[in-house]
Scaffold this active site. Structure first.
Site, PDB file in Angstrom:
ATOM      1  N   GLU A  66       0.749  -0.984  -0.005  1.00 29.44           N
ATOM      2  CA  GLU A  66      -0.311  -0.188  -0.668  1.00 29.44           C
ATOM      3  C   GLU A  66       0.676   1.293  -0.219  1.00 29.44           C
ATOM      4  O   GLU A  66       0.963   1.946   0.901  1.00 29.44           O
ATOM      5  CB  GLU A  66      -0.614  -0.287   1.259  1.00 29.44           C
ATOM      6  CG  GLU A  66      -1.708  -1.143   0.974  1.00 29.44           C
ATOM      7  CD  GLU A  66      -2.799  -0.788   2.181  1.00 29.44           C
ATOM      8  OE1 GLU A  66      -2.908  -0.617   2.433  1.00 29.44           O
ATOM      9  OE2 GLU A  66      -4.270  -2.091   1.974  1.00 29.44           O
TER      10      GLU A  66
ATOM     11  N   GLU B 186      -4.368  -8.682  -0.980  1.00 32.58           N
ATOM     12  CA  GLU B 186      -5.145  -9.077   0.462  1.00 32.58           C
ATOM     13  C   GLU B 186      -6.580  -8.687   0.638  1.00 32.58           C
ATOM     14  O   GLU B 186      -6.566  -8.007  -0.662  1.00 32.58           O
ATOM     15  CB  GLU B 186      -3.714  -7.863   0.977  1.00 32.58           C
ATOM     16  CG  GLU B 186      -4.574  -7.662   2.512  1.00 32.58           C
ATOM     17  CD  GLU B 186      -3.700  -6.216   3.430  1.00 32.58           C
ATOM     18  OE1 GLU B 186      -2.706  -6.314   3.352  1.00 32.58           O
ATOM     19  OE2 GLU B 186      -4.191  -5.863   3.694  1.00 32.58           O
TER      20      GLU B 186
ATOM     21  N   CYS C 121      -9.702  -8.939   3.399  1.00 35.96           N
ATOM     22  CA  CYS C 121      -9.955  -9.557   4.422  1.00 35.96           C
ATOM     23  C   CYS C 121     -11.464  -8.313   5.434  1.00 35.96           C
ATOM     24  O   CYS C 121     -11.538  -7.340   4.329  1.00 35.96           O
ATOM     25  CB  CYS C 121      -9.406  -9.228   5.890  1.00 35.96           C
ATOM     26  SG  CYS C 121      -9.267  -7.333   6.590  1.00 35.96           S
TER      27      CYS C 121
ATOM     28  N   ASN D 143     -13.236 -11.003  -9.400  1.00 35.50           N
ATOM     29  CA  ASN D 143     -11.274 -10.968  -9.773  1.00 35.50           C
ATOM     30  C   ASN D 143     -11.137 -12.191 -11.328  1.00 35.50           C
ATOM     31  O   ASN D 143     -10.462 -11.744 -11.851  1.00 35.50           O
ATOM     32  CB  ASN D 143     -10.302 -11.117  -8.610  1.00 35.50           C
ATOM     33  CG  ASN D 143     -10.288 -10.089  -7.882  1.00 35.50           C
ATOM     34  OD1 ASN D 143      -9.217  -9.587  -7.878  1.00 35.50           O
ATOM     35  ND2 ASN D 143     -11.338 -10.153  -7.010  1.00 35.50           N
TER      36      ASN D 143
END
Length: 536
Positions: free
Chosen positions: A274, A379, A381, A409
């Protein structure tokens, strides 16, 4: 992540297993349930008052599966998970020569070939390792088997933070001695040598498939940074090509060297976790800011050449590792520079702002512009947003968010999907800034117990049945519908289709494979299915 407003986060509901099961049975007269085979163990369900159940595991028992079943030519296997409590339950049915159904028809188009899959997995953070190792050794083994073995869901990717992140209990890097530009004092702390590395080795030993390791740094040593802190707004001092950037690039090689001494090799590294976070004033945890231009020049002048000239020149480099909202702009900046582009293998994306970033305009457009640069979801969550409860034990909605994201995706050229923490505690930690979130496995060390959530099984509907090298193929629906579906071909030519029903309605369904015939089935409300069959 896929947008889920506060109202979609479900309130506690009574389980309604009978009605869902009855609905599914009416449409499944052709399907024959398969009793639990000798190696497989059923879920021990427990409700915590949310929309579905967790499966309870301890030192002596954990639900498990047989290896994926490919029945004889002319029949198909179906694995079913439902909000009412089924967990990857296997049934089989005949493939029909003629189409007798009247509902939705999904037609496989095997001649339409898209991306090849890398795989699925999760992150071995400090927090995950601490939670796993807090269990008794037998329970630890059952947890690792659940993720990595053939009797589990067959993960083949492990993401490894380079030093600390928010899911650590302290802040550290591998080179905290000020002005150590030669990195003479670079060393792995016990978080690596006693926690993460031993667990990764155990996972590799349990896995039947080759497991790929992916590393990501959160922050450089503070003496390399403009703000002198692990968090907050700050980037590398100086300019690409200088001693600060060269030292940071060599830090990657030192990390790979150190893990190689522990007999662990990496498939890939990301240039920075990030990078946009370190551009934000007051950012609460470890970060290192890069603009796309800064990352471009750092890759072209420092990181790319340093990796290429090291013994780790086969390690792939992934750029971005941030929200897909930043695409395609970030990719345009980096990949239109030939010096940077030659070092970049792929683009890693995170899911947290997906609700602001339609897949077609971001992933689809990036693939159109750069078809030879792979896209990889690194990533995800749930529970990180201010309106979300950190942990919701048994939330079916959170499982559906995972599988909807994975299917989306895959439909937009992404080759893999990686969850965040492999395991957390009931609070959603530990996390040194209390940024608690949810995880597919929650560990209750007071009971030497862990809970496998719906998210775990939703992920398993992909990871267990879509091995590395599988290729997405076309799948066309005969009419508009509320289902999410994706089709792939295994390397051996067999077929797999995953169907997710996020609505409350049962949907009669036929899958047509021109090579073999028709699979008559039903997609019950709030369910996910994986279908497998041989084509020759």
């Amino acid at each position: 992540m896929e947008f889920s407003s506060p109202s979609r986060e479900e309130c506690p509901k009574p389980l309604s297993r009978v009605s869902i099961m009855a609905g599914s049975l009416t449409g499944l007269l052709l399907l024959q349930a398969v009793s639990w085979a000798s190696g497989a163990r059923p879920c021990i369900p427990k409700s915590f008052g949310y929309s579905s159940v967790v499966c309870v595991c301890n030192a002596t028992y954990c639900d498990s599966f047989d290896p994926p079943t490919f029945p004889a030519l002319g029949t198909f296997s179906r694995y079913e998970s439902t909000r009412s409590g089924r967990r990857m339950e296997l049934s089989m049915g005949p493939i029909q020569a003629n189409h007798t159904g009247t509902g939705l028809l999904l037609t496989l188009q095997p001649e339409q070939k898209f991306q090849k899959v890398k795989g699925f997995g999760g992150a071995m953070t400090d927090a995950a390792a601490l939670n796993i190792l807090a269990l008794s050794p037998p329970a630890q083994n059952l947890l690792l088997k659940s993720y990595f073995s053939e009797e589990g869901i067959g993960y083949n990717i492990i993401r490894v933070p380079m030093a600390s992140c928010d899911f650590s209990i302290r802040t550290y890097t591998y080179a905290d001695t000020p002005d150590d530009f030669q990195l003479h004092n670079f060393s792995l702390p016990e978080e690596d040598t006693k926690l993460k590395i031993p667990l990764i080795h155990r996972a590799l030993q349990l896995a039947q498939r080759p497991v790929s390791l992916l590393a990501s740094p959160w922050t450089s040593p503070t003496w390399l940074k403009t703000n002198g802190a692990v968090n907050g707004k700050g980037s590398l001092k100086g300019q690409p090509g200088d001693i600060y950037h060269q030292t940071w690039a060599r830090y990657f090689v030192k990390f790979l060297d150190a893990y190689a001494e522990h007999k662990l090799q990496f498939w890939a590294v990301t240039a920075e976790n990030e990078p946009s976070a370190g551009l934000l004033s007051g950012y609460p945890f470890q970060c290192l800011g890069f603009t796309p231009e800064h990352q471009r020049d750092f890759i072209a002048r420092d990181l790319g050449p340093t990796l290429a000239n090291s013994t780790h020149h086969n390690v792939r480099l992934l750029m971005l590792d941030d929200q897909r909202l930043l695409l395609p702009h970030w990719a345009k900046v980096v990949l239109t520079d030939p010096e940077a582009a030659k070092y970049v293998h792929g683009i890693a994306v995170h899911w947290y702002l997906d609700f602001l970033a339609p897949a077609k305009a971001t992933l689809g457009e990036t693939h159109r512009l750069f078809p030879n640069t792979m896209l990889f979801a690194s990533e995800a969550c749930v529970g990180s947003k201010f309106w979300e409860q950190s942990v919701r034990l048994g939330s079916w909605d959170r499982g559906m968010q995972y599988s909807h994201s994975i299917i989306t995706n895959l439909l937009y050229h992404v080759v893999g999907w990686t969850d965040w923490n492999l395991a957390l505690n009931p609070e959603g930690g530990p996390n040194w800034v209390r940024n608690f979130v949810d995880s597919p496995i929650i560990v209750d060390i007071t009971k030497d117990t862990f809970y496998k959530q719906p998210m775990f099984y939703h992920l398993g509907h992909f990871s267990k049945f879509i091995p590395e090298g599988s290729q997405r193929v076309g799948l066309v629906a005969s009419q508009k519908n509320d289902l999410d579906a994706v089709a792939l071909m295994h390397p051996d030519g067999s077929a797999v289709v995953v169907v997710l029903n996020r609505s409350s309605k049962d949907v009669p369904l036929t899958i047509k494979d021109p090579a073999v015939g028709f699979l008559e089935t039903i997609s019950p409300g709030y369910s996910i299915h994986t279908y497998l069959w041989r084509r020759q």
